[in-house]
Design an enzyme around this catalytic site. Structure first.
Site, mmCIF file in Angstrom:
data_model
loop_
_atom_site.group_PDB
_atom_site.id
_atom_site.type_symbol
_atom_site.label_atom_id
_atom_site.label_comp_id
_atom_site.label_asym_id
_atom_site.label_seq_id
_atom_site.Cartn_x
_atom_site.Cartn_y
_atom_site.Cartn_z
ATOM 1 C CB THR A 29 58.247 34.827 20.450
ATOM 2 O OG1 THR A 29 58.497 36.238 20.435
ATOM 3 C CG2 THR A 29 56.763 34.604 20.754
ATOM 4 C CB THR A 32 62.075 27.155 24.502
ATOM 5 O OG1 THR A 32 61.229 26.095 24.065
ATOM 6 C CG2 THR A 32 63.392 26.588 24.991
ATOM 7 N N GLY A 85 63.727 29.909 20.467
ATOM 8 C CA GLY A 85 63.398 28.495 20.302
ATOM 9 C C GLY A 85 63.182 28.157 18.834
ATOM 10 C CB ALA A 86 63.628 25.984 16.503
ATOM 11 N N GLY A 98 57.920 29.780 13.946
ATOM 12 C CA GLY A 98 56.683 30.519 13.709
ATOM 13 C C GLY A 98 55.450 29.844 14.273
ATOM 14 N N GLY A 99 55.670 28.726 14.984
ATOM 15 C CA GLY A 99 54.531 28.079 15.635
ATOM 16 C C GLY A 99 53.793 29.060 16.537
ATOM 17 C CD GLU A 106 59.996 33.858 16.479
ATOM 18 O OE1 GLU A 106 59.533 33.600 17.586
ATOM 19 O OE2 GLU A 106 59.931 33.069 15.520
HETATM 20 C C1 5RP Z 1 57.469 31.427 17.782
HETATM 21 C C2 5RP Z 1 58.534 30.429 17.493
HETATM 22 C C3 5RP Z 1 58.982 29.567 18.612
HETATM 23 O O1 5RP Z 1 60.365 29.681 18.742
HETATM 24 C C4 5RP Z 1 58.620 28.155 18.307
HETATM 25 O O2 5RP Z 1 57.232 28.097 18.039
HETATM 26 C C5 5RP Z 1 58.962 27.225 19.484
HETATM 27 O O3 5RP Z 1 58.083 27.452 20.531
HETATM 28 P P1 5RP Z 1 58.193 26.718 21.920
HETATM 29 O O4 5RP Z 1 59.487 27.142 22.538
HETATM 30 O O5 5RP Z 1 56.993 27.179 22.685
HETATM 31 O O6 5RP Z 1 58.160 25.223 21.655
HETATM 32 O O7 5RP Z 1 59.039 30.317 16.400
HETATM 33 O O8 5RP Z 1 57.060 32.106 16.623
#
Ligand code: 5RP
Length: 228
Positions: A29, A32, A85-86, A98-99, A106
């Site tokens: 999610t 990315t 992603g992370a 978890g952003g 996940e």
């Molecule tokens: C979602 C996540 C995403 O992997 C994380 O927040 C990175 O997000 P992005 O790819 O938009 O930078 O952990 O719960």
């Protein structure tokens, strides 16, 4: 497309090369992961056969829109691969996730996958975790008590809100975002948090990565991780 977006796209598209015919693929999610899911949608349209397991309702609806067949975690033995992603990843490949609020599903998918691929832009690589606030999923009934306890631990908890209302996860829980910058031992902090009744899961992902793909100024670095 800006530099960061381009790095995300490059990392995401490189990750799709790990997916082989017939695999069960865990779908992450976030922005990315979205690049990866869109590329996967193109591959499915071109004839690649696979089954996806989504890590959020948001990802599930995007995958459906793109014609990617989906199933549930319970319908499969293990995922062949999970790609996500992370928010931050350190030199030991420990992560904050978890952003986007999907950390619980996940982590369940990553735990139940034979192989985990993490895709990030270069800004996500850090010396030590903690500039990004650590998301923790909590049961609404207990959230005030948990917040008091986290304050006592010096973690400066902030209840996540959207337009004044508490943010709700796909499991209908709340998220508390913590300042872990003064806590250097991620494993110890994770154990401390999980020991509090009502804490469902943390966004600390320790020892989950098999391959890290970093988009970096127009190229990709692919790192295989020895998990011992
Ligand atoms: C979602 C996540 C995403 O992997 C994380 O927040 C990175 O997000 P992005 O790819 O938009 O930078 O952990 O719960």
């Amino acid at each position: 497309m800006g530099k960061t977006e381009n790095e995300k796209r490059l990392a995401a598209e490189a990750s799709v090369e790990f997916i082989k015919e017939g695999m069960v693929v865990g779908l992450g999610t976030g922005s990315t992961a979205e690049f990866m899911i869109r590329r996967l949608g193109e591959k499915v349209t071109e004839g690649l056969v696979l089954t996806g397991v989504p890590s959020s309702e948001r990802t599930a609806s995007l995958a459906r829109e793109l014609g990617i067949p989906l199933t549930s975690l319970d319908s499969v033995d293990k995922l062949d691969i999970y790609i996500d992603g992370a928010d931050e990843i350190d030199a030991d490949f420990n992560m904050i996730k978890g952003g986007g609020g999907a950390l619980l599903r996940e982590k369940i998918l990553a735990y139940n996958s034979k192989f985990n691929v993490i895709i990030v832009d270069s800004s996500k690589k850090v010396k030590s975790l903690g500039k990004f606030r650590l998301p923790v999923e909590v049961i609404p009934l207990a959230h005030k008590k948990i917040i008091d306890e986290l304050k006592g631990l010096g973690l400066d908890p902030i209840l996540r809100k959207v337009d004044e209302a508490e943010y709700r996860t796909d499991e209908n829980n709340y998220i508390v975002d913590l300042d872990m910058s003064t806590h250097k031992n991620a494993q110890e902090l994770n154990a401390t948090l999980l020991a509090i009744p009502g804490v469902v899961e943390t966004g600390l992902f320790i020892n989950y990565v098999n391959v890290l793909i970093v988009g970096n100024a127009g190229v990709v670095d692919v790192m295989k991780v020895d998990r011992g």
